[in-house]
Design an enzyme around this catalytic site. Structure first.
Site, mmCIF file in Angstrom:
data_model
loop_
_atom_site.group_PDB
_atom_site.id
_atom_site.type_symbol
_atom_site.label_atom_id
_atom_site.label_comp_id
_atom_site.label_asym_id
_atom_site.label_seq_id
_atom_site.Cartn_x
_atom_site.Cartn_y
_atom_site.Cartn_z
ATOM 1 N N ARG A 108 30.241 -115.397 10.859
ATOM 2 C CA ARG A 108 28.958 -114.956 10.287
ATOM 3 C C ARG A 108 27.771 -115.774 10.799
ATOM 4 O O ARG A 108 26.807 -115.999 10.060
ATOM 5 C CB ARG A 108 28.977 -115.008 8.750
ATOM 6 C CG ARG A 108 29.976 -114.053 8.120
ATOM 7 C CD ARG A 108 29.360 -112.676 7.967
ATOM 8 N NE ARG A 108 30.337 -111.737 7.434
ATOM 9 C CZ ARG A 108 30.374 -111.332 6.181
ATOM 10 N NH1 ARG A 108 29.471 -111.764 5.335
ATOM 11 N NH2 ARG A 108 31.283 -110.485 5.783
ATOM 12 N N ARG B 298 22.226 -113.282 7.690
ATOM 13 C CA ARG B 298 21.094 -113.551 6.811
ATOM 14 C C ARG B 298 20.595 -114.983 6.790
ATOM 15 O O ARG B 298 19.486 -115.235 6.333
ATOM 16 C CB ARG B 298 21.431 -113.085 5.388
ATOM 17 C CG ARG B 298 21.358 -111.566 5.271
ATOM 18 C CD ARG B 298 21.905 -111.091 3.950
ATOM 19 N NE ARG B 298 23.338 -111.332 3.887
ATOM 20 C CZ ARG B 298 24.113 -110.992 2.853
ATOM 21 N NH1 ARG B 298 23.575 -110.437 1.799
ATOM 22 N NH2 ARG B 298 25.402 -111.231 2.883
ATOM 23 N N ARG C 74 16.209 -106.810 10.991
ATOM 24 C CA ARG C 74 16.967 -105.912 10.122
ATOM 25 C C ARG C 74 16.085 -105.197 9.094
ATOM 26 O O ARG C 74 16.560 -104.303 8.398
ATOM 27 C CB ARG C 74 18.064 -106.697 9.395
ATOM 28 C CG ARG C 74 19.380 -106.879 10.154
ATOM 29 C CD ARG C 74 20.163 -105.573 10.271
ATOM 30 N NE ARG C 74 20.170 -104.806 9.018
ATOM 31 C CZ ARG C 74 20.915 -105.080 7.957
ATOM 32 N NH1 ARG C 74 21.755 -106.075 8.001
ATOM 33 N NH2 ARG C 74 20.829 -104.352 6.861
ATOM 34 N N ASP D 62 30.845 -104.799 11.749
ATOM 35 C CA ASP D 62 31.498 -105.073 10.474
ATOM 36 C C ASP D 62 32.903 -104.499 10.532
ATOM 37 O O ASP D 62 33.173 -103.584 11.307
ATOM 38 C CB ASP D 62 30.729 -104.459 9.299
ATOM 39 C CG ASP D 62 31.240 -105.016 7.977
ATOM 40 O OD1 ASP D 62 30.798 -106.110 7.577
ATOM 41 O OD2 ASP D 62 32.120 -104.384 7.361
ATOM 42 N N TYR E 52 39.938 -102.524 0.878
ATOM 43 C CA TYR E 52 38.693 -101.777 0.600
ATOM 44 C C TYR E 52 38.968 -100.291 0.416
ATOM 45 O O TYR E 52 38.397 -99.635 -0.457
ATOM 46 C CB TYR E 52 37.674 -101.985 1.732
ATOM 47 C CG TYR E 52 37.061 -103.362 1.712
ATOM 48 C CD1 TYR E 52 36.133 -103.723 0.735
ATOM 49 C CD2 TYR E 52 37.411 -104.324 2.649
ATOM 50 C CE1 TYR E 52 35.583 -104.990 0.692
ATOM 51 C CE2 TYR E 52 36.871 -105.600 2.617
ATOM 52 C CZ TYR E 52 35.951 -105.934 1.640
ATOM 53 O OH TYR E 52 35.410 -107.188 1.599
HETATM 54 O O1 CP3 Z 1 28.285 -113.202 12.908
HETATM 55 C C1 CP3 Z 1 29.373 -112.624 12.638
HETATM 56 O O2 CP3 Z 1 30.350 -113.248 12.181
HETATM 57 C C2 CP3 Z 1 29.526 -111.151 12.976
HETATM 58 C C3 CP3 Z 1 29.209 -110.283 11.941
HETATM 59 C C4 CP3 Z 1 30.186 -109.872 10.846
HETATM 60 C C5 CP3 Z 1 29.736 -109.092 9.774
HETATM 61 N N1 CP3 Z 1 30.806 -108.742 9.015
HETATM 62 C C6 CP3 Z 1 28.343 -108.699 9.555
HETATM 63 C C7 CP3 Z 1 27.910 -108.452 8.163
HETATM 64 C C8 CP3 Z 1 31.554 -110.043 10.699
HETATM 65 C C9 CP3 Z 1 32.530 -110.827 11.557
HETATM 66 C C10 CP3 Z 1 31.940 -109.313 9.523
HETATM 67 C C11 CP3 Z 1 33.327 -109.186 9.077
HETATM 68 C C12 CP3 Z 1 33.587 -108.819 7.673
HETATM 69 N N2 CP3 Z 1 32.980 -107.860 6.914
HETATM 70 C C13 CP3 Z 1 34.636 -109.368 6.918
HETATM 71 C C14 CP3 Z 1 35.586 -110.418 7.406
HETATM 72 C C15 CP3 Z 1 34.938 -111.744 7.467
HETATM 73 C C16 CP3 Z 1 34.874 -112.462 6.152
HETATM 74 O O3 CP3 Z 1 33.768 -112.777 5.723
HETATM 75 O O4 CP3 Z 1 35.942 -112.725 5.604
HETATM 76 C C17 CP3 Z 1 34.608 -108.762 5.655
HETATM 77 C C18 CP3 Z 1 35.539 -109.053 4.507
HETATM 78 C C19 CP3 Z 1 33.564 -107.794 5.672
HETATM 79 C C20 CP3 Z 1 33.162 -106.870 4.600
HETATM 80 C C21 CP3 Z 1 31.755 -107.141 4.215
HETATM 81 N N3 CP3 Z 1 30.652 -106.647 4.907
HETATM 82 C C22 CP3 Z 1 31.266 -107.987 3.190
HETATM 83 C C23 CP3 Z 1 32.124 -108.738 2.197
HETATM 84 C C24 CP3 Z 1 29.850 -108.005 3.298
HETATM 85 C C25 CP3 Z 1 28.867 -108.833 2.495
HETATM 86 C C26 CP3 Z 1 28.163 -108.081 1.427
HETATM 87 C C27 CP3 Z 1 26.891 -108.816 1.046
HETATM 88 O O5 CP3 Z 1 25.814 -108.241 1.217
HETATM 89 O O6 CP3 Z 1 26.976 -109.970 0.606
HETATM 90 C C28 CP3 Z 1 29.510 -107.156 4.362
HETATM 91 C C29 CP3 Z 1 28.155 -106.895 4.864
HETATM 92 C C30 CP3 Z 1 27.799 -107.656 6.089
HETATM 93 N N4 CP3 Z 1 28.535 -107.689 7.223
HETATM 94 C C31 CP3 Z 1 26.632 -108.413 6.289
HETATM 95 C C32 CP3 Z 1 26.674 -108.909 7.590
HETATM 96 C C33 CP3 Z 1 25.645 -109.738 8.317
HETATM 97 C C34 CP3 Z 1 25.516 -108.623 5.262
HETATM 98 C C35 CP3 Z 1 24.682 -107.399 5.156
HETATM 99 C C36 CP3 Z 1 23.277 -107.574 5.652
HETATM 100 O O7 CP3 Z 1 22.946 -108.496 6.421
HETATM 101 O O8 CP3 Z 1 22.453 -106.728 5.251
#
Ligand code: CP3
Length: 355
Positions: free
Chosen positions: A38, A42, A51, A87, A162
């Protein structure tokens, strides 16, 4: 030779020789390589800016935006690898599953997968379903030069969590009830997801990703025997499907201390470790022949500079003598982390002596 004129799936020499890929291959490195799960997201003001007004899933489908967001942490922190901005639910969306990523919540699936009839909704994925991935990775490998790009996907269990729950869960009760109560349906579901996941990783590798990470973020909810019988075969199928490309395969989950050995045996070259198990102990659990990735507690980022350095030193000391260590956090960068703390952490790891 540049990334541009390299044959598909083959890396330019400078990328192949990068500290990150060397550590993944357990070769000697000039410094411990570091990247952060990540790292794009954010915590970066420049991310929040680009974004603005663009929903999460839509941002994953715009190649120029994906390229910009992926590059942001590389420019700012000088990390040793980029991770493709996407994602884990993107391939599911691409095959027509009605889902969305709700801000502050995570992936939400309109109609959860609960019955055998529901399985028909999980069709195969091909490169034509995700043209934006191929395009973005093409743009990225040109921009990144020698810096490797990590492709990724969600592992079958984490995706199933999910799909079956319909959204994030603490207990995974519907998913685990299917696993225990209807093992055949469960096995077929995970096998379908393994094929989709493998296809999604292949698209990324063929477009130029130099390594892949399989996120089984929520596998820590499983007892080892259940992981072994009901989950590992599907993850192993994914790793096996991409073994022929010769790119390092990383396997990560949270709370997976009891599963580390199995997660290595599933077919990983690098095992990701969260902050709960020190790397010397993780090494004993995983056994020889695998590199390790991790594992600074992400909440350490909320302390002062000296504490961060001291805690990073502890991680490096626990990794002393390991063949192959990629420094990372034990889970993703918290959205409210101070980006300057990350930049300083990279500098610290790069200049710290490898013992
Ligand atoms: O920089 C990186 O690592 C690449 C980007 C990345 C995202 N999601 C972008 C994202 C990666 C590797 C993921 C993988 C992901 N997504 C996982 C596995 C990694 C982990 O954290 O264990 C999981 C479980 C998800 C599912 C998911 N998507 C979640 C739990 C969330 C967060 C929800 C929230 O808003 O708190 C997302 C959304 C997400 N994916 C965001 C980002 C940057 C946040 C949304 C945003 O920026 O508007």
């Amino acid at each position: 030779m540049t990334a541009n004129d390299t044959p598909k799936g083959q890396q330019p020499t400078a990328t192949y020789d990068s500290a990150f890929l060397k550590a993944c291959r357990r070769e000697p490195v000039p410094h411990t390589p570091v990247w952060f799960m990540r790292q794009a997201g954010r915590s970066l003001p420049e991310y929040r800016k680009v974004r603005e007004g663009v929903p999460m899933l839509e941002s994953c489908m715009r190649p120029e935006l994906v390229t910009e967001i992926t590059l942001q942490p590389v420019r700012r922190h000088d990390v040793d690898a980029a991770i493709y901005f996407s994602d884990i639910v993107v391939p599911l969306k691409a095959i027509g599953i009605d889902l969305d990523i709700k801000p502050g919540v995570g992936p939400v699936v309109e109609q959860p997968i609960r019955t055998r009839a529901d399985l028909a909704r999980l069709r195969d994925l091909g490169p034509e379903d995700v043209p934006y991935v191929t395009e973005a990775i093409g743009l990225l490998t040109r921009e990144l030069g020698a810096t490797p790009l990590i492709g990724f996907a969600g592992a079958p269990f984490t995706l199933a969590s999910y799909l079956v729950e319909g959204g994030p869960s603490r207990t995974y009760e519907n998913a685990k009830a299917m696993m225990y109560g209807d093992p055949e349906l469960w096995a077929d579901l995970l096998d379908r997801l393994a094929d989709i996941t493998a296809a999604f990783l292949k698209v990324q590798i063929e477009a130029g990703a130099s390594a892949v990470q399989l996120f089984d973020s929520w596998a820590g909810a499983l007892a080892p025997a259940d992981y072994l019988h009901s989950v590992m075969p599907a993850s192993a199928k994914v790793f096996d499907a991409v073994a022929g490309y010769g790119v390092p395969r990383i396997h990560f989950g949270v709370g997976t201390g009891e599963l580390l050995k199995l997660m290595g045996e599933a077919g990983a070259d690098v095992v990701g470790v969260d902050w709960r198990v020190p790397l010397d102990e993780a090494r004993r659990r995983v056994g020889a022949g695998k590199a390790l990735q991790g594992n600074l507690d992400p909440t350490v980022l909320f302390t002062d500079k000296d504490t961060i350095a001291a805690k990073a030193r502890e991680v490096l000391d626990a990794a002393a003598g390991l063949e192959g260590h990629v420094f990372n956090l034990g889970h993703g960068v918290p959205p409210n982390a101070d980006p300057d703390a990350l930049t300083r952490l990279v500098e610290y790891v790069h200049t710290a002596t490898v013992r």
